[in-house]
Each structure stands twice: as C-alpha cells, then as structure tokens.
Design a protein around this motif. Sequence first.
Motif, PDB file in Angstrom:
ATOM      1  N   GLU A  58      44.581  10.913   4.832  1.00 11.92           N
ATOM      2  CA  GLU A  58      44.561  11.772   3.646  1.00 11.92           C
ATOM      3  C   GLU A  58      43.203  12.455   3.504  1.00 11.92           C
ATOM      4  O   GLU A  58      43.125  13.642   3.170  1.00 11.92           O
ATOM      5  N   GLU A 123      51.494  19.611   3.394  1.00 11.02           N
ATOM      6  CA  GLU A 123      52.650  18.729   3.566  1.00 11.02           C
ATOM      7  C   GLU A 123      52.226  17.389   4.165  1.00 11.02           C
ATOM      8  O   GLU A 123      52.676  16.321   3.738  1.00 11.02           O
ATOM      9  N   GLU A 126      50.363  15.455   1.473  1.00 13.95           N
ATOM     10  CA  GLU A 126      51.284  14.884   0.481  1.00 13.95           C
ATOM     11  C   GLU A 126      52.002  13.664   1.048  1.00 13.95           C
ATOM     12  O   GLU A 126      52.227  12.669   0.353  1.00 13.95           O
ATOM     13  N   GLN A 129      49.559  10.865   1.011  1.00 10.60           N
ATOM     14  CA  GLN A 129      49.381  10.395  -0.363  1.00 10.60           C
ATOM     15  C   GLN A 129      50.552   9.516  -0.803  1.00 10.60           C
ATOM     16  O   GLN A 129      50.364   8.510  -1.504  1.00 10.60           O
TER      17      GLN A 129
END
Length: 247
Positions: A58, A123, A126, A129
């Motif tokens: 991330e 993307e 996310e 995450q």
Amino acid sequence: MNAAPADQIRLLDVQALDTRLSQLAHKRRTLPEHAEIEALNKELTQLRDLLVAAQTEEGDCAREQTKAEQDVDQVRQRSARDQQRLDSGAVSSPKDLESLQREIVSLAKRQGDLEDVVLEVMERRESAQARIEELTGGVAALQAKVDDATGRRDRAQRELDAEAASVTKERELVAGSVPADLMKLYEKIRAQQGGVGAARLYQRRCEGCHIELNITEVNEVRAAAGDSVLRCENCRRILVRTSESGL
C-alpha cells in the motif's frame, strides 16, 4: 539397614507425595494451552507477515500514485500552456501552428495514458487497503485468542503451583518424621529409579516394578525381621511390607 515398620510405611507416604509432585510438574509442562498458544502464535506471526507485506504494498502504491498524478499534472499544465498559445494567436507561422497542434494531440494522448496508470495504481492501492483491513481484523481476532489461551494457561499454572506448594509442605512434614539415614537411602534410590525410591509389597508383588516375588524371595521376606529395610531383588527399590503384602 533397620527402621521401624511405622517409619517404613511413612516412607510410602513420602513416595506418594513425591509422585504427586512429579504428576503436577508433568501436568504443568503438558497443559494443552501450551500447544494451543504455540499454534496460535505461529499463525499470528504468519498473519502479521502478510499484514506487513500488504502495508508495504500500500505504501509503494501510494508513492507510485503520487508520482503518476504529478506526471499527469505536469502534462496537463504543459497542454494548457500550448492550448493558451494556440488560442492567443501568438503563433502565426503555419509550420509552428501545425507543430503546436501535433504537440497538443500528443500531450492529450500522453495524459490519457498517464491517467490510466493512475487508475490502475489506485485499484491496486484500494485492493491493498482492503487486505490491510481484513488482515488487521484477523490479527486482532487471533491476538484475542492468544490472550484468552494465555489467561487460561496462567490460571491453570497458578492452581497447579498452589497445589504443589501445599504438597511440598506436607512432604516436608512427613519426611521430617522419617529417620535421616532411611530418607538418604530413599532419595538416592529415587534419583536412580525415575523418581520412585520406595514401593509397597502388595499381594507378593512389588508395586515399583510390578513383578511378583518368587517363592524363595517370599520366604526370605517372611523370615526378615520386621524392622529390616528390604530391597526388591528386581528393581532394587525399598520394599515396604504392609498388612496387604500377602505373606
């Protein structure tokens, strides 16, 4: 060695207390919570490693996204400047106009490509995450299980330690009433024979090695004085006679 029959019987009481202490120590070492905690901690370590990997990914994506967005912004600003020059009429040469228009088209394509990169990175970020959130929850749940198992283990250990302390005190009292020379022999044999230094003779069978005495041995035990400290011919433990010896 000689010792009063009552002293020899008290030696059996000492042996019983020593056996109980050994059992308590074994139970403490082999509490099921030990294996449970070890397995949970192993799983927890693996999950934490995955969490660190997701957090690293991330972070990498965040830096990559920032760089890609900066690239898009730079292209957008350059394209805006070119469009401003084109709209202002400051460029009058047909050749320069054509070159400027080609550059605006090229910049538009470059901006589109870079925006696609930004979307792709977003993307991935996310997704990372989402994994972080899932793994964080998993780590918390596993840690709660570790804490619960640790609490159960600690409570069980405290109970066993309390019982061991009580048995140890009782053992000190009983051992203190046994003649010192007999206790010394007992301790020596116990160290040599896996924690059992004295055994009852029950129905002509030594409860230390669980072997029945033969007729010659039985006759020898019968003939021995009551205060004689006998030894099992097989295991060499102190053999204590009682009313149930079957003699």
